[in-house]
Design an enzyme around this catalytic site. Structure first.
Site, PDB file in Angstrom:
ATOM      1  N   HIS A  24      44.089 -18.188 -79.360  1.00 14.83           N
ATOM      2  CA  HIS A  24      45.254 -17.752 -80.140  1.00 14.83           C
ATOM      3  C   HIS A  24      45.890 -16.631 -79.325  1.00 14.83           C
ATOM      4  O   HIS A  24      45.171 -15.815 -78.723  1.00 14.83           O
ATOM      5  CB  HIS A  24      44.811 -17.238 -81.513  1.00 14.83           C
ATOM      6  CG  HIS A  24      44.026 -18.259 -82.295  1.00 14.83           C
ATOM      7  ND1 HIS A  24      44.589 -19.074 -83.254  1.00 14.83           N
ATOM      8  CD2 HIS A  24      42.719 -18.624 -82.229  1.00 14.83           C
ATOM      9  CE1 HIS A  24      43.658 -19.868 -83.762  1.00 14.83           C
ATOM     10  NE2 HIS A  24      42.513 -19.627 -83.147  1.00 14.83           N
ATOM     11  N   GLU A  56      43.531 -12.791 -83.483  1.00 11.21           N
ATOM     12  CA  GLU A  56      43.501 -13.013 -84.952  1.00 11.21           C
ATOM     13  C   GLU A  56      42.725 -11.876 -85.610  1.00 11.21           C
ATOM     14  O   GLU A  56      43.230 -11.198 -86.507  1.00 11.21           O
ATOM     15  CB  GLU A  56      42.830 -14.356 -85.242  1.00 11.21           C
ATOM     16  CG  GLU A  56      43.597 -15.529 -84.611  1.00 11.21           C
ATOM     17  CD  GLU A  56      43.489 -16.788 -85.409  1.00 11.21           C
ATOM     18  OE1 GLU A  56      42.415 -17.414 -85.410  1.00 11.21           O
ATOM     19  OE2 GLU A  56      44.477 -17.143 -86.069  1.00 11.21           O
ATOM     20  N   HIS A  81      39.335 -23.072 -77.783  1.00 15.05           N
ATOM     21  CA  HIS A  81      40.791 -22.898 -77.828  1.00 15.05           C
ATOM     22  C   HIS A  81      41.084 -21.403 -77.924  1.00 15.05           C
ATOM     23  O   HIS A  81      40.167 -20.595 -78.052  1.00 15.05           O
ATOM     24  CB  HIS A  81      41.377 -23.641 -79.031  1.00 15.05           C
ATOM     25  CG  HIS A  81      40.881 -23.099 -80.332  1.00 15.05           C
ATOM     26  ND1 HIS A  81      39.733 -23.575 -80.963  1.00 15.05           N
ATOM     27  CD2 HIS A  81      41.311 -22.071 -81.096  1.00 15.05           C
ATOM     28  CE1 HIS A  81      39.525 -22.879 -82.048  1.00 15.05           C
ATOM     29  NE2 HIS A  81      40.453 -21.954 -82.152  1.00 15.05           N
ATOM     30  N   THR A 111      40.556 -20.416 -89.265  1.00 16.36           N
ATOM     31  CA  THR A 111      41.778 -19.604 -89.392  1.00 16.36           C
ATOM     32  C   THR A 111      43.017 -20.504 -89.383  1.00 16.36           C
ATOM     33  O   THR A 111      44.141 -20.018 -89.329  1.00 16.36           O
ATOM     34  CB  THR A 111      41.889 -18.606 -88.218  1.00 16.36           C
ATOM     35  OG1 THR A 111      41.957 -19.382 -87.005  1.00 16.36           O
ATOM     36  CG2 THR A 111      40.710 -17.674 -88.181  1.00 16.36           C
ATOM     37  N   THR A 112      42.770 -21.816 -89.420  1.00 17.15           N
ATOM     38  CA  THR A 112      43.880 -22.773 -89.483  1.00 17.15           C
ATOM     39  C   THR A 112      43.605 -23.733 -90.631  1.00 17.15           C
ATOM     40  O   THR A 112      42.443 -23.966 -90.978  1.00 17.15           O
ATOM     41  CB  THR A 112      43.949 -23.605 -88.175  1.00 17.15           C
ATOM     42  OG1 THR A 112      42.653 -24.166 -87.925  1.00 17.15           O
ATOM     43  CG2 THR A 112      44.370 -22.759 -87.002  1.00 17.15           C
ATOM     44  N   HIS A 152      38.186 -18.795 -79.080  1.00 17.50           N
ATOM     45  CA  HIS A 152      37.228 -19.340 -80.052  1.00 17.50           C
ATOM     46  C   HIS A 152      36.453 -20.489 -79.422  1.00 17.50           C
ATOM     47  O   HIS A 152      37.036 -21.515 -79.057  1.00 17.50           O
ATOM     48  CB  HIS A 152      37.969 -19.871 -81.293  1.00 17.50           C
ATOM     49  CG  HIS A 152      38.490 -18.791 -82.168  1.00 17.50           C
ATOM     50  ND1 HIS A 152      39.480 -18.997 -83.103  1.00 17.50           N
ATOM     51  CD2 HIS A 152      38.153 -17.482 -82.269  1.00 17.50           C
ATOM     52  CE1 HIS A 152      39.739 -17.860 -83.738  1.00 17.50           C
ATOM     53  NE2 HIS A 152      38.930 -16.928 -83.262  1.00 17.50           N
ATOM     54  N   HIS A 212      49.345 -26.604 -82.019  1.00 13.88           N
ATOM     55  CA  HIS A 212      49.001 -25.294 -82.595  1.00 13.88           C
ATOM     56  C   HIS A 212      48.299 -24.407 -81.565  1.00 13.88           C
ATOM     57  O   HIS A 212      48.292 -23.187 -81.695  1.00 13.88           O
ATOM     58  CB  HIS A 212      48.064 -25.468 -83.799  1.00 13.88           C
ATOM     59  CG  HIS A 212      48.595 -26.407 -84.836  1.00 13.88           C
ATOM     60  ND1 HIS A 212      49.750 -26.156 -85.535  1.00 13.88           N
ATOM     61  CD2 HIS A 212      48.150 -27.617 -85.275  1.00 13.88           C
ATOM     62  CE1 HIS A 212      49.988 -27.158 -86.379  1.00 13.88           C
ATOM     63  NE2 HIS A 212      49.029 -28.049 -86.233  1.00 13.88           N
TER      64      HIS A 212
HETATM   65  O1  6M4 Z   1      40.699 -22.091 -87.269  1.00 14.00           O
HETATM   66  B1  6M4 Z   1      40.080 -21.994 -86.022  1.00 14.00           B
HETATM   67  O2  6M4 Z   1      40.973 -21.833 -84.971  1.00 14.00           O
HETATM   68  O3  6M4 Z   1      39.140 -20.892 -86.045  1.00 14.00           O
HETATM   69  C1  6M4 Z   1      37.828 -21.390 -86.260  1.00 14.00           C
HETATM   70  C2  6M4 Z   1      37.886 -22.844 -86.069  1.00 14.00           C
HETATM   71  C3  6M4 Z   1      36.870 -23.814 -86.058  1.00 14.00           C
HETATM   72  C4  6M4 Z   1      37.196 -25.158 -85.853  1.00 14.00           C
HETATM   73  C5  6M4 Z   1      38.506 -25.529 -85.662  1.00 14.00           C
HETATM   74  C6  6M4 Z   1      39.519 -24.554 -85.676  1.00 14.00           C
HETATM   75  C7  6M4 Z   1      39.160 -23.238 -85.893  1.00 14.00           C
HETATM   76 ZN    ZN Z   2      40.701 -20.506 -83.553  1.00  8.95          ZN
END
Ligand code: 6M4
Ligand code: ZN
Length: 267
Positions: free
Chosen positions: A96, A106, A94, A201-202, A119, A66
């Site tokens: 996006h 995002e 990570h 957000t995932t 993030h 992802h």
């Molecule tokens: O969904 B994310 O990428 O955004 C905030 C977050 C926090 C922890 C894991 C993944 C995410």
């Molecule tokens: Zn994220």
């Protein structure tokens, strides 16, 4: 144990159907959101953000299908202050991104979408015993967020991008031992930010996240952005042309604000 449910960013397993298997995705405090700068509220009570990362942390970079994820296992990387009541520890970072430089972030600002979004994920070590516990609890997670746009080359990002050839395929992992401090990925101005309460957000979209989003946008070169897009989504699946399926457009659509107020640390 329950089989992991496949999810993605397009088609039947895309964001519109996440709520069917991940009910929190249909909640009232979901992320990302559009930041309407005319509706943000200045909050003068925030203390300075305290971002203390060390660079002697061994970490590993993985392609989880992802995004790429740099996991950190140093108890010396901590975040506190600003809107936060507790101390948080860096768990992973990570990004996006899009299929071209016109989309990928995002969150949006007054409807403007950036080329990518970083993030830096932290968990509340004052209130919880583990990241797995914190990730589903209110106030469990704090995410430092920086927008990324195409511009001049970013030397710091090359320390991460230089490992991408090892993680092109899903579940590829590469150990990163060099002296690298993720603080170099943040904008210079760390006093001006927006903050609000949202969610992962995932999937499973836990409503546990305090977002802290810097106003200043970080520049990376178009070639560096293209390297983000070099990752593949899975080891087996090929397009009918026999080409690899590249990991792009891994951003969730904007979610309803539902009356939440976005605070600003600046006037
Ligand atoms: O969904 B994310 O990428 O955004 C905030 C977050 C926090 C922890 C894991 C993944 C995410
Ligand atoms: Zn994220």
């Amino acid at each position: 144990e329950s089989k992991p449910v496949a999810w993605g960013y397009e088609g039947d397993i895309g964001p519109c159907n996440w709520h069917k298997y991940f009910p929190k995705a249909g909640g009232k405090r979901q992320s990302p959101i559009d930041i309407d700068t005319s509706a943000t509220q200045y909050d003068g009570s925030f203390k300075p953000l305290r971002i203390h990362y060390d660079s002697h942390m061994c970490s590993s970079l993985t392609n989880n299908g992802h995004t790429f994820c740099m996991s950190v296992n140093s108890d010396q990387c901590n975040l506190s202050g600003g809107p936060l009541e507790d101390k948080y520890r860096l768990l992973q970072f990570h990004c996006h991104w899009g299929s071209d430089d016109t989309k990928g972030s995002e969150h949006t600002v007054d409807g403007h979408q950036y080329a990518a979004e970083l993030h830096l994920v932290h968990w509340n070590t004052d209130k919880f015993k583990s990241a797995d516990e914190a990730i589903e609890k209110n106030q469990g997670i704090a995410v430092l967020t920086a927008f990324i746009k195409a511009g001049k080359e970013h030397r710091g990002w090359n320390h991460v991008l230089s490992h991408f050839k090892d993680i092109k395929k899903v579940q590829g992992t590469s150990t990163v031992n060099e002296d690298f401090n993720p603080k170099c990925l943040l904008p210079e101005n760390q006093t001006d930010y927006w903050t609000y309460e949202g969610s992962l957000t995932t999937p499973p979209c836990h409503e546990s996240v305090r977002f802290i989003i810097f106003k200043e946008v970080v520049e990376v070169s178009s070639e560096q952005l293209a390297q983000f897009r070099s990752l593949c989504v899975c080891s087996s699946r090929k397009r009918d042309t026999g080409e690899d399926e590249h990991l792009v457009d891994n951003f969730r659509p904007i979610q309803p604000l539902n009356g939440r107020v976005v605070k600003a640390s600046f006037q």
